[in-house]
Design a protein around this motif. Sequence first.
Motif, PDB file in Angstrom:
ATOM      1  N   GLU A 180       0.817  -1.213   0.000  1.00 35.59           N
ATOM      2  CA  GLU A 180       0.000   0.000   0.000  1.00 35.59           C
ATOM      3  C   GLU A 180       0.851   1.264   0.000  1.00 35.59           C
ATOM      4  O   GLU A 180       0.427   2.296  -0.531  1.00 35.59           O
ATOM      5  N   ASP A 181       2.033   1.181   0.590  1.00 33.88           N
ATOM      6  CA  ASP A 181       2.942   2.333   0.593  1.00 33.88           C
ATOM      7  C   ASP A 181       3.601   2.560  -0.764  1.00 33.88           C
ATOM      8  O   ASP A 181       4.309   3.569  -0.947  1.00 33.88           O
ATOM      9  N   ASP A 182       3.376   1.621  -1.694  1.00 34.86           N
ATOM     10  CA  ASP A 182       3.955   1.712  -3.042  1.00 34.86           C
ATOM     11  C   ASP A 182       5.483   1.816  -2.972  1.00 34.86           C
ATOM     12  O   ASP A 182       6.100   2.712  -3.564  1.00 34.86           O
ATOM     13  N   THR A 183       6.084   0.892  -2.239  1.00 32.76           N
ATOM     14  CA  THR A 183       7.546   0.823  -2.132  1.00 32.76           C
ATOM     15  C   THR A 183       7.998  -0.571  -2.564  1.00 32.76           C
ATOM     16  O   THR A 183       8.325  -1.420  -1.725  1.00 32.76           O
ATOM     17  N   PRO A 184       7.989  -0.830  -3.878  1.00 33.88           N
ATOM     18  CA  PRO A 184       8.345  -2.174  -4.367  1.00 33.88           C
ATOM     19  C   PRO A 184       9.771  -2.580  -4.023  1.00 33.88           C
ATOM     20  O   PRO A 184      10.063  -3.769  -3.895  1.00 33.88           O
ATOM     21  N   GLU A 185      10.671  -1.592  -3.859  1.00 40.25           N
ATOM     22  CA  GLU A 185      12.053  -1.927  -3.510  1.00 40.25           C
ATOM     23  C   GLU A 185      12.112  -2.596  -2.128  1.00 40.25           C
ATOM     24  O   GLU A 185      12.826  -3.586  -1.944  1.00 40.25           O
ATOM     25  N   GLN A 229      13.007  -6.525  -1.163  1.00 45.28           N
ATOM     26  CA  GLN A 229      14.015  -6.869  -0.165  1.00 45.28           C
ATOM     27  C   GLN A 229      13.448  -7.844   0.868  1.00 45.28           C
ATOM     28  O   GLN A 229      14.121  -8.816   1.254  1.00 45.28           O
ATOM     29  N   ARG A 230      12.213  -7.603   1.329  1.00 43.91           N
ATOM     30  CA  ARG A 230      11.600  -8.469   2.335  1.00 43.91           C
ATOM     31  C   ARG A 230      11.365  -9.883   1.800  1.00 43.91           C
ATOM     32  O   ARG A 230      11.568 -10.862   2.503  1.00 43.91           O
ATOM     33  N   LEU A 231      10.900  -9.970   0.557  1.00 40.15           N
ATOM     34  CA  LEU A 231      10.558 -11.270  -0.014  1.00 40.15           C
ATOM     35  C   LEU A 231      11.706 -11.908  -0.799  1.00 40.15           C
ATOM     36  O   LEU A 231      11.560 -13.028  -1.301  1.00 40.15           O
ATOM     37  N   ASN A 232      12.803 -11.150  -0.946  1.00 35.88           N
ATOM     38  CA  ASN A 232      13.962 -11.656  -1.692  1.00 35.88           C
ATOM     39  C   ASN A 232      13.581 -11.993  -3.139  1.00 35.88           C
ATOM     40  O   ASN A 232      13.883 -13.084  -3.645  1.00 35.88           O
ATOM     41  N   SER A 266      12.840  -9.972  -7.249  1.00 36.91           N
ATOM     42  CA  SER A 266      13.260  -8.820  -8.036  1.00 36.91           C
ATOM     43  C   SER A 266      12.278  -7.666  -7.851  1.00 36.91           C
ATOM     44  O   SER A 266      11.096  -7.868  -7.518  1.00 36.91           O
ATOM     45  N   VAL A 267      12.759  -6.455  -8.085  1.00 33.20           N
ATOM     46  CA  VAL A 267      11.902  -5.269  -7.966  1.00 33.20           C
ATOM     47  C   VAL A 267      10.780  -5.329  -8.997  1.00 33.20           C
ATOM     48  O   VAL A 267       9.640  -4.930  -8.718  1.00 33.20           O
ATOM     49  N   GLN A 268      11.078  -5.845 -10.188  1.00 33.57           N
ATOM     50  CA  GLN A 268      10.058  -5.958 -11.228  1.00 33.57           C
ATOM     51  C   GLN A 268       8.931  -6.892 -10.794  1.00 33.57           C
ATOM     52  O   GLN A 268       7.750  -6.601 -11.015  1.00 33.57           O
ATOM     53  N   SER A 269       9.287  -7.994 -10.161  1.00 33.85           N
ATOM     54  CA  SER A 269       8.260  -8.912  -9.658  1.00 33.85           C
ATOM     55  C   SER A 269       7.442  -8.253  -8.555  1.00 33.85           C
ATOM     56  O   SER A 269       6.221  -8.440  -8.466  1.00 33.85           O
ATOM     57  N   ALA A 270       8.103  -7.480  -7.698  1.00 28.76           N
ATOM     58  CA  ALA A 270       7.402  -6.781  -6.618  1.00 28.76           C
ATOM     59  C   ALA A 270       6.408  -5.761  -7.178  1.00 28.76           C
ATOM     60  O   ALA A 270       5.332  -5.553  -6.605  1.00 28.76           O
ATOM     61  N   LYS A 271       6.734  -5.137  -8.296  1.00 29.51           N
ATOM     62  CA  LYS A 271       5.844  -4.146  -8.915  1.00 29.51           C
ATOM     63  C   LYS A 271       4.577  -4.793  -9.470  1.00 29.51           C
ATOM     64  O   LYS A 271       3.569  -4.109  -9.669  1.00 29.51           O
ATOM     65  N   GLU A 272       4.633  -6.096  -9.743  1.00 27.71           N
ATOM     66  CA  GLU A 272       3.473  -6.793 -10.296  1.00 27.71           C
ATOM     67  C   GLU A 272       2.458  -7.189  -9.224  1.00 27.71           C
ATOM     68  O   GLU A 272       1.387  -7.689  -9.540  1.00 27.71           O
ATOM     69  N   ILE A 273       2.789  -6.974  -7.953  1.00 28.87           N
ATOM     70  CA  ILE A 273       1.902  -7.366  -6.851  1.00 28.87           C
ATOM     71  C   ILE A 273       1.013  -6.192  -6.473  1.00 28.87           C
ATOM     72  O   ILE A 273       1.506  -5.118  -6.111  1.00 28.87           O
ATOM     73  N   LYS A 274      -0.285  -6.391  -6.537  1.00 29.19           N
ATOM     74  CA  LYS A 274      -1.249  -5.335  -6.189  1.00 29.19           C
ATOM     75  C   LYS A 274      -1.748  -5.450  -4.755  1.00 29.19           C
ATOM     76  O   LYS A 274      -1.931  -4.448  -4.061  1.00 29.19           O
ATOM     77  N   LYS A 275      -1.973  -6.675  -4.284  1.00 31.03           N
ATOM     78  CA  LYS A 275      -2.552  -6.856  -2.949  1.00 31.03           C
ATOM     79  C   LYS A 275      -2.205  -8.243  -2.422  1.00 31.03           C
ATOM     80  O   LYS A 275      -2.167  -9.214  -3.187  1.00 31.03           O
ATOM     81  N   ILE A 276      -1.960  -8.333  -1.102  1.00 26.15           N
ATOM     82  CA  ILE A 276      -1.742  -9.606  -0.425  1.00 26.15           C
ATOM     83  C   ILE A 276      -2.641  -9.626   0.804  1.00 26.15           C
ATOM     84  O   ILE A 276      -2.547  -8.739   1.654  1.00 26.15           O
TER      85      ILE A 276
END
Length: 305
Positions: A99-104, A108-111, A113-123
């Motif tokens: 929600e904070d829109d901080t894919p970086e 880091q938390r999930l280990n 890539s940043v690109q993969s993190a950007k593809e996540i909308k909600k958990i």
Amino acid sequence: MDNTSNKNDEIDLRLVYHKIKQVFSRIWNFVINIFVDTFIVIRKRFILCIMISILGIGVGIGLFFVQKPVYVSVLTLSSSVLNNDFCEDLILGLQSIVEDDTPELLAQRLNISVQSAKEIKKIQFHNYSEKLKKKYTDHDTVVLGLPFIIKADVYNPSVFDTLQKALVNYLENNDYALKRKAISKQNIISMKGKIINEIHDLDSLKFIIASSMAPRGKENGFVFGQPLDPINTFREGIGLFKEELNLNTSLILSDNIQVIEDFVPRIKPDSPRLVRNIFIYGVGGFLLGLIISFYIERKNILVRA
């Protein structure tokens, strides 16, 4: 005197009934008046309402082609170390990062890539069964192994496999879980060693019993002290062996997180949906047209006054 009291009671009940009837009558008249006024306004401004409704449908269709598709899937897990409330807190922490829109930071938390993190909308976290959780937690006892669900919304379905591995690793290898898992493994290994020693001692006892019960000339064998049933001794050996097998199973399954059901990517996105967009924005446009029509009619009435 009693007759007078009964008469007053009867009059009071009639007054109460009359008041209640008046209240419901006013509510009914209010609803009817709104319905009639709405019908009159729609009839007078029907073209305006339809035009704005068509405009809303156009917006819905436009958004269908502009919005990024969102794919939804669920992952079913259970933990032998962490209770569901703790797992929920961990997942809520990840959702806060999303929600904070901080894919970086999420990467880091999930280990991942940043690109993969950007593809996540909600958990999201959900207990597999609220009734099941309530059943086992009514007495303030910590129950482990209850299944739970992680629901993920992503923009690219190919990221589900990466996300599943990352989530399992995230829940598996946090500091608290690692310590608890190490303690659990050590306890299992210690108990297994104890049982192995007991089995060894029991095997020696079986040999002594068998030797003592062997025929000696014309007399049967015997064991000093209290009579010992050899059948129970063999049953005890089988019981200890079963416990050893159970401990071996626990040691193999000593990982914190067990995957019950994988993420299953859907072929079609969950949103946007063309038919749903047309319906929602069409109805929304019609209601907006109705509000504008009421405003125009009210303004005309004030001008005439």
